[in-house]
Every structure is written in C-alpha cells, then in structure tokens.
Design a protein around this motif. Structure first.
Motif, PDB file in Angstrom:
ATOM      1  N   MET A 148       0.842  -1.199   0.000  1.00 26.86           N
ATOM      2  CA  MET A 148       0.000   0.000   0.000  1.00 26.86           C
ATOM      3  C   MET A 148       0.878   1.251   0.000  1.00 26.86           C
ATOM      4  O   MET A 148       1.831   1.334   0.765  1.00 26.86           O
ATOM      5  N   THR A 150       0.474   5.469   0.174  1.00 28.88           N
ATOM      6  CA  THR A 150      -0.575   6.451   0.504  1.00 28.88           C
ATOM      7  C   THR A 150      -0.061   7.894   0.431  1.00 28.88           C
ATOM      8  O   THR A 150       1.137   8.137   0.576  1.00 28.88           O
ATOM      9  N   ILE A 158      -7.146   7.537   4.615  1.00 26.44           N
ATOM     10  CA  ILE A 158      -6.788   6.727   3.436  1.00 26.44           C
ATOM     11  C   ILE A 158      -6.090   5.423   3.843  1.00 26.44           C
ATOM     12  O   ILE A 158      -6.484   4.358   3.357  1.00 26.44           O
ATOM     13  N   PRO A 159      -5.114   5.460   4.740  1.00 28.14           N
ATOM     14  CA  PRO A 159      -4.581   4.158   5.195  1.00 28.14           C
ATOM     15  C   PRO A 159      -5.671   3.246   5.770  1.00 28.14           C
ATOM     16  O   PRO A 159      -5.644   2.034   5.561  1.00 28.14           O
ATOM     17  N   LYS A 162      -7.607   1.315   3.208  1.00 27.38           N
ATOM     18  CA  LYS A 162      -6.871   0.211   2.594  1.00 27.38           C
ATOM     19  C   LYS A 162      -6.646  -0.919   3.609  1.00 27.38           C
ATOM     20  O   LYS A 162      -6.932  -2.086   3.335  1.00 27.38           O
ATOM     21  N   ILE A 175       2.699  -1.199   4.385  1.00 27.72           N
ATOM     22  CA  ILE A 175       2.270   0.139   3.961  1.00 27.72           C
ATOM     23  C   ILE A 175       3.455   1.095   3.971  1.00 27.72           C
ATOM     24  O   ILE A 175       4.266   1.091   4.904  1.00 27.72           O
ATOM     25  N   PRO A 177       3.730   4.923   4.044  1.00 30.46           N
ATOM     26  CA  PRO A 177       2.954   6.179   4.139  1.00 30.46           C
ATOM     27  C   PRO A 177       3.686   7.325   3.441  1.00 30.46           C
ATOM     28  O   PRO A 177       4.886   7.247   3.209  1.00 30.46           O
ATOM     29  N   THR A 185      -0.147   7.378  10.216  1.00 32.26           N
ATOM     30  CA  THR A 185      -0.202   5.932   9.953  1.00 32.26           C
ATOM     31  C   THR A 185       0.306   5.172  11.174  1.00 32.26           C
ATOM     32  O   THR A 185      -0.261   4.142  11.565  1.00 32.26           O
ATOM     33  N   SER A 226      -2.142  -1.294  -3.758  1.00 29.51           N
ATOM     34  CA  SER A 226      -3.163  -0.259  -3.660  1.00 29.51           C
ATOM     35  C   SER A 226      -2.462   1.091  -3.507  1.00 29.51           C
ATOM     36  O   SER A 226      -1.680   1.286  -2.575  1.00 29.51           O
ATOM     37  N   THR A 228      -2.788   5.454  -3.682  1.00 30.10           N
ATOM     38  CA  THR A 228      -3.511   6.723  -3.803  1.00 30.10           C
ATOM     39  C   THR A 228      -2.482   7.831  -3.894  1.00 30.10           C
ATOM     40  O   THR A 228      -1.559   7.891  -3.072  1.00 30.10           O
ATOM     41  N   GLU A 465     -12.585   2.359  -3.746  1.00 29.93           N
ATOM     42  CA  GLU A 465     -12.368   2.186  -2.312  1.00 29.93           C
ATOM     43  C   GLU A 465     -13.700   2.447  -1.633  1.00 29.93           C
ATOM     44  O   GLU A 465     -14.667   2.851  -2.267  1.00 29.93           O
TER      45      GLU A 465
END
Ligand code: ADP
Length: 497
Positions: A148, A150, A158-159, A162, A175, A177, A185, A226, A228, A465
């Motif tokens: 992920m 973000t 947003i985190p 996901k 993830i 961030p 995050t 994923s 964004t 999402e």
C-alpha cells in the motif's frame, strides 16, 4: 527539545532502517517545528517487511473472519478514545484545521466499524450445478501480501480505507505512508496493535516513494498494490504492477466542478463552494477547483464568493479560530504560485487572493491566500489541470447541457456537484456527468465510507475504495465444485441428451 525518533514496524518490532538513514517530518504551519525523525528505508527494509507479512499470512488467513473483525471493533473503540490526540498530531504534521483532522480520524473509526461488520458477511454465492448430485459455490479468498502506498492529504483515513478491508479479508500488508505525514499511519497502526493485531499482519516501511515504495511494486511476494496519489506516480505504479500481472488499485487526481444553475439556492451553493474549494486548503482530490455558473446568477455568485473568501481566517490549523491552514510543503506552494501566474497570463480575472501570506507568525509556514479567478474559459490551463491548492476558477455558462460538457471536459472524473431546484435537471445531470461521484445540492466533498469512492479516466483504473468495492479488490473469487454422485460427471459433455 530533541525531535522524537520513530521507526519502521516489521514483524511486530519497531526497528530502524537497515542503513540507519532518516528524514524529518516538519510542521507545515511552522517548519522550525520538527514533528519527528523517521527511518528512510530502502529495498532491504521492504524485503524484510514483505517476508514478515508473508509469514504472518499463513496464520492470519486461517483466523476466522469474525475473529479478525473483533480486532477492528476494538481498534474503532480505541480510535474513538484517542480521537483528539490523533487529530492534534495530524494537524501538526499535515496542517489542516482541527475540525478537519477530527473528521479524518472519524473516517477511520467509521471504516473500522463498517469493515468489522464485513467479518460476519464476506459473502459469496451458491449456484445450482448443471449436473445432478453436485454442489457449486463461489467463495472470496484473500490475495496474500498487499503493498500500500498512501498520500499526505488524508493521513489516517486513506490508510484505514486500505488496511481495514485488506485485513478483515485475511490479507497481510506492508504500507509505505507519505513522507510528509508518516505519524498518522503510526498512530492508526498503534491502535490496531493495542486492539490485539498479531505481529506481521500490518508492517510499516517509511521513506521516499522511489526508494521505499517502488520495491514493493517489483517484489514477487507482493500479490497486489493499492495506491492513492498523483496521476503521474500512479502511471509508474500501474505500469510496474502490470509488468508483474499484479492487481493494482489506483486512486488519483481530480479537477472537480460544481455547477450552479439559475434556479439554485445561491447562498447554499456559496456555502458549499467555500467548503469544497478552500477546505483542506484545496488539497483534496475531491476539491472543487472549478465552479460553472449559469449567467443569470453569475455576478451575484462571484460577488458573494469573493466576500466569503476574503473573510476566511488563514493560520495554523491548531488554532480553532482559523478556517484554513497551510499547504503541505514548499513544492506544493510553488505549484500554486505557478498556476496563479498561468491564470493571469491566460487572461483570467483575479478576483481575490493570489499571493503567499508571510505576515507575522506565518512566514515559517506554507500559507496561501484563498484565491478566486473569474471569467475563466473552460479550456484554460487553470480550468483543466489539477492545482491542489486554494485556487478556484469561475466559468460562466449558458445552460445545463453546456455545464455538463464543461464538467466532463477534463482529463479526470472523480467528483461533481450540481445546485438546482429543478428535479428534471438534477436527474439529467446525474445521468450525464461522467464521474465516480455526483452530489446534488451538496459540494464535491463529503464521501461516506460505505459508498464507493473513485473515479473515471485519469482519476482511476476502475477499482473503488469504500463500500463493498474495497472487499472486491482485496479478495479474489474461488469457484468450488463438490461432486457427491460417486461417478465421473463431465460438464458440457454429459448433457442428458
Ligand atoms: P501526493 O503529492 O498527493 O502525495 P504523490 O503521487 O507524489 O502524490 O505521492 C503519493 C505516494 O506515492 C507517496 O507515498 C509517495 O512517496 C509515493 N511515491 C512517489 N513516487 C513513487 C514511485 N516512483 N514509486 C512508488 N511510490 C512513489
């Protein structure tokens, strides 16, 4: 006071980057305030995090989904208890005003409870088989390790969009961030850990995109991505994912328009425009950066909007007197400055704002005046390209049909809005606007977590999402056939003819 040191989270342990390198997270309202020092990670850190996530997946996928969901319920409760602290941390690292950062944490809370409910659903389907004594069903199964990446504008929401659907579906994740807002995050994942999340299910690798994000795209054990962020980086992410045949969800830019028709409640449209254009300092992918106004109310609308923009108080988001905080960083404020110059040179009429604010107390932050351009043409660059700052372009129009064409006439297709009291016009706009989200008599921002979020064209690549679309992305279908006839039965062959 020495700045606080933060670490990566790998296999449940907080660890430094292997290289020992770090970067600073600065307060955009006052860059002398260092929010924290974070690890600057590279490929080897990503490899370790993916390994941990892969190992954790073996147990997590077998944990019953309702048990996984209980952790989300507890996480939601902890986020409620910690809402104010986490909102304050977020305003400090991201800049937006407290009422908005409280909303950002609330979005994570809503997502936690909504996705926890999915733990007792995650439904597939049973269908009849074409053969006797045979049972057929389609079940959802997790993908494995999900990577992920973000952005900084919704640092917790947003985190959460996901991580929560991914883990309730049985995936584990890594993830990365945004480097401008890594603390939120960390706070989100702290709540998950305190709620009982086993080690390795969620791993955090901090750092810059090309160094700490890109390796996830290439890693063979990362089964889906994923992302964004900007369309520019989304293209890089999508192309890398395609090379490895990885499912990839891209959520990118917008150039959203509010349409105001002659029969609209103009004051309501003004309230909506102020909120959508200048909320989050214009740094939302759903921000209204264009307002297409029918000629009969254009002058009235422009005058009222200018008066409201001039009355907005700009300053640090932590002070509840202020309506609008700073932009996120130097690069973003330079982009705003560049587009204001472009707007002037294109012949748009600067109605208010247009400059950086460097008055006493604000000179160490990235503050920009709420800016309005009038008499814009829909093909001007300021009316076509994403600015991501507090700049809005007013475009006069002659009809609903023309306004819809203008709304659709950009590279993006995320959000849209129409102010009208004519139900026939509202329904035509709902049908004809080519975007992922349409609001009637409400501004372009204000998504709720249980509805699909995403857009068309350069905004996204077809995934959504929020809502059930998130579960669709984080699961894949498995078809299962159980034959209890005790003999070979051949589909399409044994047709009984
Ligand atoms: P924004 O300016 O909205 O944050 P970006 O697209 O620049 O949008 O960044 C979104 C996320 O993508 C950030 O976490 C950033 O670090 C990451 N990123 C930037 N470049 C790359 C890249 N080449 N590969 C992977 N991730 C990247």
């Amino acid at each position: 006071m020495a700045a606080k040191i933060f670490k990566n989270l790998i296999a449940g342990e907080w660890v430094e980057s292997r290289s020992g390198q770090t970067f600073e997270n600065l307060n955009p309202a006052n860059t002398k305030d260092v929010v924290g020092v974070f690890p600057r990670s590279q490929q080897e850190d990503v490899d370790a995090a993916v390994e941990a996530a892969k190992k954790a997946f073996q147990r997590w996928r077998l944990t019953p989904a309702p048990r996984r969901a209980e952790i989300l319920y507890r996480c939601g409760q902890l986020l409620q208890e910690r809402k104010e602290d986490y909102a304050r941390d977020m305003t400090r690292e991201m800049g937006k005003v407290l009422k908005e950062t409280r909303g950002d944490v609330q979005e994570a809370i809503d997502t936690a409870f909504y996705m926890a409910g999915e733990g007792r659903r995650l439904d597939g389907h049973t269908v009849p088989s074409e053969l006797p004594n045979k049972f057929a069903m389609a079940v959802r199964v997790p993908l494995g390790v999900v990577g992920m990446i973000t952005p900084w504008n919704f640092p917790m929401a947003i985190p959460s969009w996901k991580i929560f659907p991914a883990i309730v579906s049985g995936n584990t994740c890594v993830i990365k961030p945004a480097e401008d807002t890594p603390l939120s995050t960390v706070n989100l994942v702290r709540a998950l850990i305190d709620a009982g999340l086993p080690p390795g299910v969620v791993n955090i690798v901090h750092g810059h995109g090309p160094e700490a994000g890109a390796p996830m795209l290439e890693h063979p054990d990362v089964r889906a991505i994923s992302f964004t962020g900007s369309s520019e980086v989304g293209r890089i992410v999508g192309q890398a994912a395609a090379r490895h045949f990885k499912p990839c969800s891209l959520e990118m830019g917008g150039k959203n328009a509010i349409i105001v028709l002659n029969d609209a409640n103009v004051d309501l449209a003004i309230d909506g425009t102020v909120w959508a254009a200048f909320g989050t300092t214009g740094q939302r992918c759903t921000a209204a950066s264009r307002v297409v106004v029918e000629q009969g109310v254009y002058n009235q609308f422009a005058d009222k909007l200018v008066a409201r923009a001039k009355a907005l108080k700009v300053g640090p988001g932590i002070d509840e007197q202020n309506d609008m905080g700073p932009q996120i960083n130097q690069q973003q404020i330079e982009t705003t400055g560049k587009y204001v110059g472009i707007g002037k040179s294109e012949g748009a009429k600067l109605l208010s704002g247009g400059s950086r604010i460097s008055s006493a107390g604000l000179s160490d932050g990235f503050f920009w005046e709420p800016t309005i351009f009038g008499d814009c043409h829909s093909k001007m660059r300021i009316a076509q390209e994403e600015i991501f700052g507090p700049v809005v372009s007013l475009i006069p129009t002659d009809s609903l049909e023309q306004a819809v064409d203008i709304s659709n006439g950009v590279a993006y297709g995320l959000s849209s809005a129409v102010y009208t009291r004519d139900v026939n016009k509202a329904f035509r706009a709902m049908r004809d606007i080519y975007a992922g989200i349409t609001y009637i008599n409400a501004p372009t921002i204000g998504a709720e977590v249980h509805l699909p979020f995403g857009g068309t064209k350069a905004t996204g690549n077809g995934h959504r999402e929020g809502g059930i679309g998130a579960i669709d992305f984080y699961t894949q279908w498995k078809a299962i056939y159980v034959d209890y006839s005790d003999r070979l039965q051949r589909a399409q062959i044994d047709t009984g003819e």
